[in-house]
Scaffold this active site. Structure first.
Site, mmCIF file in Angstrom:
data_model
loop_
_atom_site.group_PDB
_atom_site.id
_atom_site.type_symbol
_atom_site.label_atom_id
_atom_site.label_comp_id
_atom_site.label_asym_id
_atom_site.label_seq_id
_atom_site.Cartn_x
_atom_site.Cartn_y
_atom_site.Cartn_z
ATOM 1 N N GLU A 296 0.858 -1.176 0.000
ATOM 2 C CA GLU A 296 0.000 0.000 0.000
ATOM 3 C C GLU A 296 0.894 1.225 0.000
ATOM 4 O O GLU A 296 1.916 1.245 0.693
ATOM 5 C CB GLU A 296 -0.841 -0.040 1.286
ATOM 6 C CG GLU A 296 -2.068 0.800 1.188
ATOM 7 C CD GLU A 296 -3.011 0.570 2.371
ATOM 8 O OE1 GLU A 296 -3.029 -0.546 2.929
ATOM 9 O OE2 GLU A 296 -3.692 1.533 2.725
ATOM 10 N N GLY A 297 0.557 2.213 -0.790
ATOM 11 C CA GLY A 297 1.324 3.457 -0.762
ATOM 12 C C GLY A 297 0.379 4.584 -0.416
ATOM 13 O O GLY A 297 -0.735 4.331 0.077
ATOM 14 N N GLY A 298 0.805 5.845 -0.670
ATOM 15 C CA GLY A 298 -0.018 6.996 -0.345
ATOM 16 C C GLY A 298 -1.439 6.866 -0.907
ATOM 17 O O GLY A 298 -2.416 6.854 -0.166
ATOM 18 N N PHE A 299 -1.542 6.727 -2.220
ATOM 19 C CA PHE A 299 -2.856 6.602 -2.861
ATOM 20 C C PHE A 299 -2.900 5.352 -3.726
ATOM 21 O O PHE A 299 -3.617 5.301 -4.722
ATOM 22 C CB PHE A 299 -3.156 7.841 -3.714
ATOM 23 C CG PHE A 299 -3.414 9.042 -2.866
ATOM 24 C CD1 PHE A 299 -4.686 9.327 -2.403
ATOM 25 C CD2 PHE A 299 -2.367 9.872 -2.492
ATOM 26 C CE1 PHE A 299 -4.914 10.425 -1.593
ATOM 27 C CE2 PHE A 299 -2.579 10.973 -1.680
ATOM 28 C CZ PHE A 299 -3.863 11.252 -1.223
ATOM 29 N N VAL B 291 -1.226 -2.267 -3.958
ATOM 30 C CA VAL B 291 -0.497 -3.190 -4.829
ATOM 31 C C VAL B 291 -0.998 -4.599 -4.536
ATOM 32 O O VAL B 291 -1.065 -5.017 -3.372
ATOM 33 C CB VAL B 291 1.030 -3.070 -4.610
ATOM 34 C CG1 VAL B 291 1.772 -4.037 -5.527
ATOM 35 C CG2 VAL B 291 1.494 -1.643 -4.871
ATOM 36 N N ASP C 13 14.321 9.567 -5.016
ATOM 37 C CA ASP C 13 13.780 8.949 -3.801
ATOM 38 C C ASP C 13 14.425 7.577 -3.568
ATOM 39 O O ASP C 13 13.742 6.588 -3.309
ATOM 40 C CB ASP C 13 12.248 8.832 -3.908
ATOM 41 C CG ASP C 13 11.578 8.767 -2.536
ATOM 42 O OD1 ASP C 13 12.256 9.064 -1.529
ATOM 43 O OD2 ASP C 13 10.390 8.412 -2.470
HETATM 44 N N1 LIG Z 1 6.623 -5.369 -8.036
HETATM 45 C C1 LIG Z 1 6.362 -5.535 -6.747
HETATM 46 N N2 LIG Z 1 6.562 -6.722 -6.141
HETATM 47 C C2 LIG Z 1 6.302 -6.886 -4.826
HETATM 48 N N3 LIG Z 1 5.842 -5.907 -4.003
HETATM 49 C C3 LIG Z 1 5.635 -4.693 -4.538
HETATM 50 C C4 LIG Z 1 5.881 -4.433 -5.931
HETATM 51 N N4 LIG Z 1 5.585 -3.134 -6.169
HETATM 52 C C5 LIG Z 1 5.175 -2.610 -4.998
HETATM 53 N N5 LIG Z 1 5.206 -3.540 -4.014
HETATM 54 C C6 LIG Z 1 4.815 -3.339 -2.595
HETATM 55 O O1 LIG Z 1 3.837 -2.307 -2.527
HETATM 56 C C7 LIG Z 1 4.301 -1.205 -1.727
HETATM 57 C C8 LIG Z 1 3.802 0.118 -2.302
HETATM 58 O O2 LIG Z 1 4.278 0.262 -3.637
HETATM 59 P P1 LIG Z 1 4.871 1.640 -4.186
HETATM 60 O O3 LIG Z 1 6.018 2.075 -3.341
HETATM 61 O O4 LIG Z 1 5.094 1.507 -5.646
HETATM 62 O O5 LIG Z 1 3.615 2.571 -3.923
HETATM 63 P P2 LIG Z 1 3.645 4.133 -3.723
HETATM 64 O O6 LIG Z 1 2.242 4.630 -3.699
HETATM 65 O O7 LIG Z 1 4.569 4.722 -4.728
HETATM 66 O O8 LIG Z 1 4.257 4.188 -2.268
HETATM 67 P P3 LIG Z 1 4.831 5.467 -1.529
HETATM 68 O O9 LIG Z 1 3.648 6.285 -1.133
HETATM 69 O O10 LIG Z 1 5.566 4.822 -0.359
HETATM 70 O O11 LIG Z 1 5.776 6.117 -2.489
HETATM 71 C C9 LIG Z 1 5.822 -1.361 -1.731
HETATM 72 O O12 LIG Z 1 6.404 -0.784 -0.588
HETATM 73 C C10 LIG Z 1 5.999 -2.873 -1.765
HETATM 74 O O13 LIG Z 1 5.866 -3.407 -0.453
#
Ligand SMILES: Nc1ncnc2c1ncn2[C@@H]1O[C@H](COP(=O)(O)OP(=O)(O)OP(=O)(O)O)[C@@H](O)[C@H]1O
Length: 344
Positions: free
Chosen positions: A36-39, A42, A177
């Site tokens: 899960e990220g900000g918005f 996954v 980043d």
């Molecule tokens: N290809 C992948 N394989 C396995 N896990 C993944 C993959 N892509 C993302 N994840 C998991 O999902 C999480 C969130 O993905 P990502 O960092 O791309 O989202 P984000 O919205 O950009 O997050 P942030 O707000 O932290 O920048 C990651 O920290 C990781 O745990």
């Protein structure tokens, strides 16, 4: 950039009790949420038969033998979020390297939310089931485990190889980043884990000429939103009004990342300790404390390497090429030392 806004490109298709999601011509079953990220959410997904094979890309970049992929769904609520996801798609499409996470498919669609139409982006990636470097480091920390010196360097080298592709692109790109949370690991059966750098949402052309206070403040504000504070270079905390900024902001983050691979914690957070304090002031001083670490401890040469990258004066900070050459030297020295030990 090739983003599609057609509502037909990715849509939920509830068939036989399971939610399927289409991304362009390919159909996936969601198995579970893995991040899960900000918005963003996954998911681990499995490709299903019944896509439209005739329309599949003829030379897909990557086909998973087990049909498993990571699907990132981003909820887009503002123009800025749309720009960010488009930037992530654009930057991902520029590079092709084993240490940079490839974007396999993408689509941006409009869906009916509560009352209003909103946009959602779907990004398909290879899945790394061992998660991020930070997940691995957090787990190791609870068990007081550390990567061996050679593994530290092998992981770090791969991050640097990926970054070198960005820094030597025409025009050069900065990732902006670099941190253990943006590195995925696959331990597999190999001796050394595979590491790939991900999350290109903050990446941008690396060279910026600052010629006024307002330009400096604008960059500072941008960095506050996009570059994680514990890994942020001093010149992005306090941008000079006249300066030439380049990819060496990432080298600072690499120094913090190498420290974190060694000790499981970021250097300035560790240095400030539980009492907390200003990350900005800590970074600008460039002074770090060292955790006790493994026993026997890491060689001094590794700590010196970190200090070399955590150089607050940009002109004295190494380039990505310098960093990679140094890794080669350290690995060669380790191998010689270990051969000599075996001969004794
Ligand atoms: N290809 C992948 N394989 C396995 N896990 C993944 C993959 N892509 C993302 N994840 C998991 O999902 C999480 C969130 O993905 P990502 O960092 O791309 O989202 P984000 O919205 O950009 O997050 P942030 O707000 O932290 O920048 C990651 O920290 C990781 O745990």
């Amino acid at each position: 950039m090739g983003c599609s806004f057609s509502g037909l490109n990715a849509l939920y298709d509830v068939v036989s009790g399971g939610a399927d999601v289409w991304v362009n011509e390919r159909r996936f079953k969601i198995l579970k949420q893995i991040g899960e990220g900000g918005f963003a959410f996954v998911y681990l997904v499995k490709e299903q038969q019944g896509g439209h094979p005739a329309k599949l890309p003829k030379h897909p970049k990557y086909i998973a033998d087990d049909g498993l992929y990571a699907l990132k769904k981003v909820i887009i609520q503002t123009d800025e979020q749309l720009d960010l996801v488009q930037q992530e798609i654009h930057v991902s499409s520029l590079f092709n390297h084993p240490n940079l996470l490839p974007l396999l498919e993408h689509s941006i669609i409009s869906v009916k939310g509560e009352g209003a139409w909103i946009q959602e982006a779907y990004l398909l990636f290879p899945v790394y089931e061992d998660g991020t470097l930070v997940d691995n480091l957090n787990l190791m920390r609870t068990k007081k485990e550390y990567f061996p010196t050679l593994t530290v360097l092998q992981i770090f080298k791969q991050i640097c190889e990926g970054l070198k592709v960005m820094h030597t692109f025409d025009p050069p790109y900065a990732h902006n980043d670099v941190k253990p949370g943006n590195v995925l690991l696959s331990k597999g059966k190999e001796q050394s884990p595979l590491a790939v750098l991900m999350d290109f949402g903050s990446a941008a052309p690396a060279r910026k000429q600052l010629r006024s206070r307002s330009e400096a403040l604008a960059l500072q504000e941008w960095a506050a939103q996009h570059c994680s504070a514990p890994y942020r270079a001093p010149e992005l905390w306090d941008c000079p009004s006249v300066a030439d900024i380049d990819g060496r902001t990432d080298i600072w983050s690499l120094g913090c990342t190498l420290y974190a691979i060694m000790y499981g914690v970021s250097p300035f957070e560790y240095t400030l300790g539980e009492a907390g304090g200003s990350l900005q002031l800590a970074a600008m001083s460039g002074q770090v404390k060292w955790p006790s670490g493994p026993s026997p401890p890491y060689p001094d040469s590794l700590q010196k390497f970190v200090i070399w990258m955590l150089e607050p004066r940009v002109a004295l900070r190494p380039s990505i090429e310098d960093v990679l050459l140094h890794i080669e030297k350290l690995v060669a020295r380790l191998e010689t030392d270990s051969m000599n030990r075996n001969l004794l």
